[in-house]
Scaffold this active site. Structure first.
Site, PDB file in Angstrom:
ATOM      1  CE  LYS A 160      -0.549  -6.561  11.908  1.00  0.00           C
ATOM      2  NZ  LYS A 160      -1.270  -7.639  10.548  1.00  0.00           N
ATOM      3  CB  CYS A 179       3.820  -8.756  13.257  1.00  0.00           C
ATOM      4  SG  CYS A 179       4.442  -9.123  11.578  1.00  0.00           S
TER       5      CYS A 179
END
Length: 722
Positions: free
Chosen positions: A403, A400
């Site tokens: 992202k 993540c």
């Protein structure tokens, strides 16, 4: 014209992180074989160096100084590290069985797992004693024992050099801690019989000087808790019992069908077993062409030959022979910083011998602290404006941390038209979509991770848990999943092996959650990436980001810090043990936590890329409230705070930090903006039920769960700290 990366076509697997394999990995980092995929399998993220074990036991070295960091070493060699214990090799299918992992295929494999000094034939040993080998578990248990208080009693079974070194080291360590100690050294024959007479005599004198009680020619009948019973009816009392007698191979090696000698893998002068694809080195191997005692010096000197022969086996070249030396220098620690040396019958002792041994050992270990690094190629010139700025000051994180930032994502989503279907309930900003199909309420979500750890099975488990987080957060029960998998360029055989690992691992997680894989898509690309689209069924109202009430307590079910740890891994600054801890956290499912929280949660989300502050703010925005977080109560992964203090952070950190100017910059508060992968659930619950919920979470496999703050009236979306 740009040369695409070469496809990987051969699997080389190293079983065990012993001295030989550690040196092979270092050599591989400097000279990898193009087209070969390298895998290391080891029970833990570190491998203790046996030469420094007596010094560690005595208190001269720290645990970090004792251990080779296999995570950093594997990263330097561009190898995948599988954390698990091998339970078998099947030469017929060309696979390796592992206790924590799907079977791994191989084309060439080497075994360097050392030995164990476990004594299962001695009644009570397994339950009441600590084998001196493998070294890792022994070192951890001794470290805990020596830190105790009060009088100490210790017994070492085995009066060889290894047992004598441990006895003297333990006596010295306990003396340093001012603990009155009685040390027993026990042998069923004459102690130190393998040494020349002069060296044995001097070693006996050193043992006596430390008041170690030597028991020779005694037979142990059985062990009890803190008791060693002898055949003459007497007994020895000891709080800490260890065994350093003999060398026993791991039982699984005799079950491979390969030729063995007393359970050790028999190898020829090219270090090959009876199957030429399988090599063995170090203490787990028996050199049929030149039998030698078990000693680390042979393992170290096997490394150059093994490295050459592995590369040649993979590429079709000729193999080299290994000729072991007839004698070797023995340097024996005497507890304090003094040592005894022996070679060719010559004995010498004193502090200078310790200094010599210390220099040798530190030189060996320094190789793994100063690992080779591939230079970063310069940017091309000329190049388009803005390239350097777009690349940023550090490599793009995986998980993540890779992202899109909140601003870019929000602005792009704002361009979409409103939903047009009546069977879709809009939930702006929430974790998943809510579909109404034939009277059933269905939650639908998707998540996608680019690989940040080179083990496809681990990435599949993390990706599955990560995607399921959205389903759990909305109070639904997982139903079905489709997978989207991008593999790096691989041969057909390696692609099949990799895809099987991914699918098997993902299916295990999904089926445990109650869902099934129903389809998907696979393709080749630059890197491994795994995406899942998951559906879940609701038997209650969906838990959304809205609905939190004034005064609600905020509960977090997992520690944070995955972003900073994995970013530090990329820069070579993370401790292997901390990386292993982060990987474990990312692979911890949230099924039980969700079931405990969903009946009382007013609002809930799973912690991912926007970090704790960002996800807290999302609840505040949807619920029209403000929040106050208490940094001291927020659970942290081991190593995260130290890395934050040193300025490490994920590439998404700056985006997450923007807009929180009222939160001061400290090592604790920086972690509020750390992007998480496979993070815990963040739930707003009634304050009067929060403590009871925490107790239930602790009792049901979520020991790090904590109350981390509360929601209240105030400027909507404001997140402050207490």
């Amino acid at each position: 014209m740009h040369q695409p990366p070469l496809p990987l076509t051969q699997d080389l697997v190293l079983i065990g992180g012993g001295h030989t394999h550690a040196l092979v990995l270092r050599k591989w980092a400097m000279k990898p074989l193009p087209g070969a995929r390298l895998t290391l399998i080891n029970p833990g993220p570190t491998a203790p160096y046996s030469g420094m074990l007596p010094g560690f036991v005595a208190g001269h070295y720290t645990r970090d100084q004792l251990d080779i960091d296999l995570v950093r070493l594997a990263q330097a060699a561009n190898a995948r590290l599988i954390l698990g214990s091998v339970t078998g090799i099947d030469p017929d299918s060309g696979t390796i069985q592992i206790d924590t992992h799907p079977p791994v295929g191989f084309d060439v494999v080497a075994v360097d797992v050392g030995i164990t000094s476990d004594m299962p034939a001695l009644p009570g040993f397994t339950d009441h004693a600590v084998p001196a080998k493998p070294l890792g578990p022994f070192a951890a248990k001794w470290d805990s024992f020596r830190k105790g208080t009060g009088p100490a009693t210790v017994a070492i079974i085995g009066g060889g050099v290894a047992g004598a070194e441990l006895a003297m080291a333990m006596a010295h360590a306990l003396k340093l801690r001012k603990r009155p100690a009685t040390i027993h050294l026990i042998d069923n024959a004459t102690a130190l019989s393998a040494l020349p007479a002069k060296s044995a005599t001097q070693l006996r004198a050193a043992i006596k000087a430390l008041n170690i009680v030597l028991h020779e020619n005694v037979q142990i009948t059985h062990l009890g808790k803190h008791t060693i019973s002898l055949d003459d009816g007497s007994s020895i009392t000891a709080q800490f019992i260890t065994g350093a007698a003999g060398a026993r191979p791991y039982p699984w090696m005799a079950q491979t069908g390969l030729t063995t000698h007393d359970g050790f893998l028999t190898v020829n002068d090219r270090l090959q077993t009876s199957d030429p694809r399988i090599f063995a080195v170090g203490d787990c191997a028996h050199m049929a062409h030149a039998p030698r005692p078990k000693a680390g010096v042979y393992a170290v000197r096997q490394a150059p030959v093994l490295f050459h022969n592995l590369a040649s086996s993979l590429s079709g070249g000729p193999l080299k022979t290994y000729v072991p030396q007839k004698d070797y220098l023995k340097l024996i620690s005497l507890g304090k910083k003094s040592a005894l040396g022996d070679r060719f019958g010559v004995t010498f002792t004193g502090p200078w011998v310790w200094d010599w041994k210390d220099r040798i050992d530190r030189k060996f270990m320094n190789q793994f602290d100063q690992l080779p690094k591939m230079p970063t190629p310069p940017l091309p010139y000329p190049r388009a404006k803005g390239v350097q700025q777009a690349m940023g000051p550090k490599p793009l994180c995986g998980g993540c941390g890779a992202k899109l930032g909140r601003d870019a994502l929000s602005k792009s989503l704002a361009t979409l038209k409103p939903t047009q279907r009546a069977d879709i309930t809009p939930l702006p900003g929430d974790d998943a979509a809510l579909l109404n199909t034939g009277g059933a309420r269905q939650v639908f979500t998707t998540d996608h991770l680019r690989s940040f750890w080179p083990d496809p099975a681990v990435m599949a488990r993390i990706a599955a848990h990560h995607a399921l987080g959205d389903i759990w957060a909305m109070g639904a029960n997982p139903q079905a999943a489709t997978l989207s998998i991008t593999l790096p360029r691989l041969s057909e055989t390696l692609a099949e092996r990799t895809l099987t690992e991914v699918l098997t691992s993902a299916q295990t997680i999904l089926q445990d959650a109650g869902a099934d894989i129903v389809g998907g898509h696979s393709t080749f690309g630059d890197d491994l990436s795994i995406g899942l689209a998951v559906t879940g069924l609701l038997d209650r109202e969906a838990i959304t980001l809205g609905g939190a009430q004034d005064g609600a307590a905020l509960i977090l079910t997992k520690p944070i810090g995955t972003g900073v740890i994995m970013a530090a891994l990329m820069s070579g600054k993370a401790r292997g043990a901390d990386v292993a801890g982060a990987l474990d956290a990312m692979q911890q499912g949230q099924k039980t936590a969700a079931q405990i929280l969903r009946d009382v949660a007013q609002a809930m989300t799973d912690l991912t890329g926007f970090g704790l502050a960002g996800h807290t703010q999302n609840i505040c925005i949807a619920s029209g409230l403000a929040a106050t977080l208490t940094p001291d109560t927020i659970p942290l992964l081991s190593g995260a705070l130290d890395l934050s203090e040193r300025g490490e952070h994920s590439s998404l950190y700056a985006n997450n930090r923007a807009g929180f100017s009222n939160i001061p910059d400290t090592r604790h508060t920086r972690l509020l903006f750390d992007p998480q992968t496979g993070g815990g659930l963040l739930a707003a619950v009634p304050a009067d039920q929060a403590k009871t919920l925490i107790e239930k979470l602790h009792q049901n496999g979520h020991p790090d769960s904590a109350i981390i703050g509360h929601l209240h009236k105030g400027p909507t979306a404001q997140v402050s700290i207490a």
